[in-house]
Design an enzyme around this catalytic site. Structure first.
Site, PDB file in Angstrom:
ATOM      1  N   GLY A 145       9.683  17.710 -71.846  1.00  0.00           N
ATOM      2  CA  GLY A 145      10.321  17.361 -70.581  1.00  0.00           C
ATOM      3  C   GLY A 145      10.525  15.865 -70.415  1.00  0.00           C
ATOM      4  N   HIS A 186      17.055  14.184 -76.147  1.00  0.00           N
ATOM      5  CA  HIS A 186      16.868  15.635 -76.000  1.00  0.00           C
ATOM      6  C   HIS A 186      18.216  16.337 -75.813  1.00  0.00           C
ATOM      7  CE1 HIS A 186      12.974  14.011 -74.222  1.00  0.00           C
ATOM      8  NE2 HIS A 186      12.523  14.794 -75.176  1.00  0.00           N
TER       9      HIS A 186
HETATM   10  P1  AMP Z   1       9.306  15.145 -76.883  1.00  0.00           P
HETATM   11  O1  AMP Z   1       9.792  15.681 -75.578  1.00  0.00           O
HETATM   12  O2  AMP Z   1       9.050  13.676 -76.854  1.00  0.00           O
HETATM   13  O3  AMP Z   1       8.183  15.947 -77.455  1.00  0.00           O
HETATM   14  O4  AMP Z   1      10.507  15.297 -77.904  1.00  0.00           O
HETATM   15  C1  AMP Z   1      11.149  16.523 -78.118  1.00  0.00           C
HETATM   16  C2  AMP Z   1      12.102  16.376 -79.260  1.00  0.00           C
HETATM   17  O5  AMP Z   1      13.063  15.391 -78.972  1.00  0.00           O
HETATM   18  C3  AMP Z   1      11.408  15.951 -80.570  1.00  0.00           C
HETATM   19  O6  AMP Z   1      11.953  16.683 -81.653  1.00  0.00           O
HETATM   20  C4  AMP Z   1      11.753  14.493 -80.658  1.00  0.00           C
HETATM   21  O7  AMP Z   1      11.790  13.989 -81.983  1.00  0.00           O
HETATM   22  C5  AMP Z   1      13.143  14.476 -80.051  1.00  0.00           C
HETATM   23  N1  AMP Z   1      13.457  13.130 -79.580  1.00  0.00           N
HETATM   24  C6  AMP Z   1      12.672  12.343 -78.805  1.00  0.00           C
HETATM   25  N2  AMP Z   1      13.249  11.142 -78.628  1.00  0.00           N
HETATM   26  C7  AMP Z   1      14.414  11.160 -79.313  1.00  0.00           C
HETATM   27  C8  AMP Z   1      15.459  10.214 -79.531  1.00  0.00           C
HETATM   28  N3  AMP Z   1      15.417   8.994 -79.007  1.00  0.00           N
HETATM   29  N4  AMP Z   1      16.503  10.587 -80.297  1.00  0.00           N
HETATM   30  C9  AMP Z   1      16.555  11.828 -80.842  1.00  0.00           C
HETATM   31  N5  AMP Z   1      15.608  12.774 -80.680  1.00  0.00           N
HETATM   32  C10 AMP Z   1      14.547  12.447 -79.930  1.00  0.00           C
END
Ligand code: AMP
Length: 285
Positions: free
Chosen positions: A32, A38
């Protein structure tokens, strides 16, 4: 309108009813506090699949510090607004009990092939056990054809890919590029905790990674890492590590010329916020 489901039973009922022959499910697991990173994962899934499911679940088992878990931003209403234009089919937002009905430690002991020893794993003991545990559990519930993750968490997607192969889970991992702010700072849910000044100054992180890439043929690995750490050691930043690793094994490497897949990864503290980033130096695959 987005369908928000908060329990496994209803989600399984929806999937069993809707997933006809040849239909595919794309799955984007998140914690989230969504941002453009995302959203691009979700858009990619929408393009490649019949249905897209995004999960929003702040997984307690991957946090090493209670304060980090408590401070983690939770913004479900705003997240749903952000997701609306993507046309996502379902947002799965379960409680901790739905994910771990037998307790938080259940199913945590997954073989990660030692990939969790380095970098994030060294500084955040147990973190990847928790990540693998929650992803495995979510995959059991969602049974997606494709799983979308970001390159931003390089070690995370590498470990999940290992788990998929090792456990023979029939889901294909799709890795998407890092989405950045206009100053180069990698987007992260934790960025909301940075002051505007620190956020602006955080451009030094990507600048450092780009410089490491630029000098990869003229400096040794030791020199590159020392150079990067020095460049990042400006107030209010405190680098935790900057390592150049093999992209498959995550072992630190000693010579880029002998490597086919080299990645520079770093973690840096910005006041009390921990940021990670990486850049692929070489990938001959
Ligand atoms: P999180 O909500 O931080 O657990 O991230 C969920 C997904 O989004 C994970 O696969 C992350 O690697 C991806 N994600 C987070 N930040 C970025 C970003 N800046 N660019 C691309 N994907 C991202």
């Amino acid at each position: 309108m987005i369908l928000v489901i908060d329990n496994t039973k209803d989600l399984r009922t929806w999937i069993n009813f809707n997933k006809k022959k040849d239909a595919t499910i794309g799955f984007v697991p998140t914690m989230g506090s969504l941002h453009e990173g995302h959203i691009t994962l979700t858009q990619k899934s929408k393009k490649q699949n019949t249905f897209t499911i995004v999960s929003i679940f702040v997984n307690p088992t991957q946090f090493n510090h209670k304060q980090d878990l408590i401070k983690y931003p939770r913004t479900l209403g705003a997240d749903l607004e952000m997701l609306k234009p993507t046309g996502v089919d379902i947002v799965f937002a379960p409680s901790v009990f739905e994910i771990y009905p037998k307790g938080n430690h259940y199913g945590a002991d997954i073989n990660l092939g030692g990939l969790d020893k380095y970098m994030e794993g060294a500084f955040r003991p147990g973190h990847f056990k928790g990540v693998a545990q929650v992803v495995k559990r979510l995959l059991e519930i969602v049974t997606p054809d494709r799983l979308y993750m970001g390159q931003k968490d390089f070690q995370q997607f590498t470990i999940i890919n290992y788990m998929l192969k090792n456990l023979k889970i029939n889901t294909k991992l799709i890795v998407c590029p890092i989405i950045r702010e206009s100053n180069g700072l990698a987007m992260s849910s934790r960025n909301v905790r940075l002051s505007p000044e620190t956020k602006e100054k955080a451009s030094v992180i990507y600048k450092t990674l780009k410089a490491v890439k630029k000098y990869q043929h003229t400096k040794s690995i030791t020199e590159l890492c020392q150079y990067g750490i020095k460049k990042l050691s400006v107030k209010p930043f405190k680098p935790e590590y900057l390592t150049i690793v093999d992209g498959h094994t995550l072992h630190p490497i000693t010579d880029i010329n002998n490597s086919t897949y080299a990645v520079a990864c770093l973690a840096v503290w910005a006041d009390d916020v921990r940021l990670i980033d990486n850049i692929i130096l070489k990938n001959e695959i």
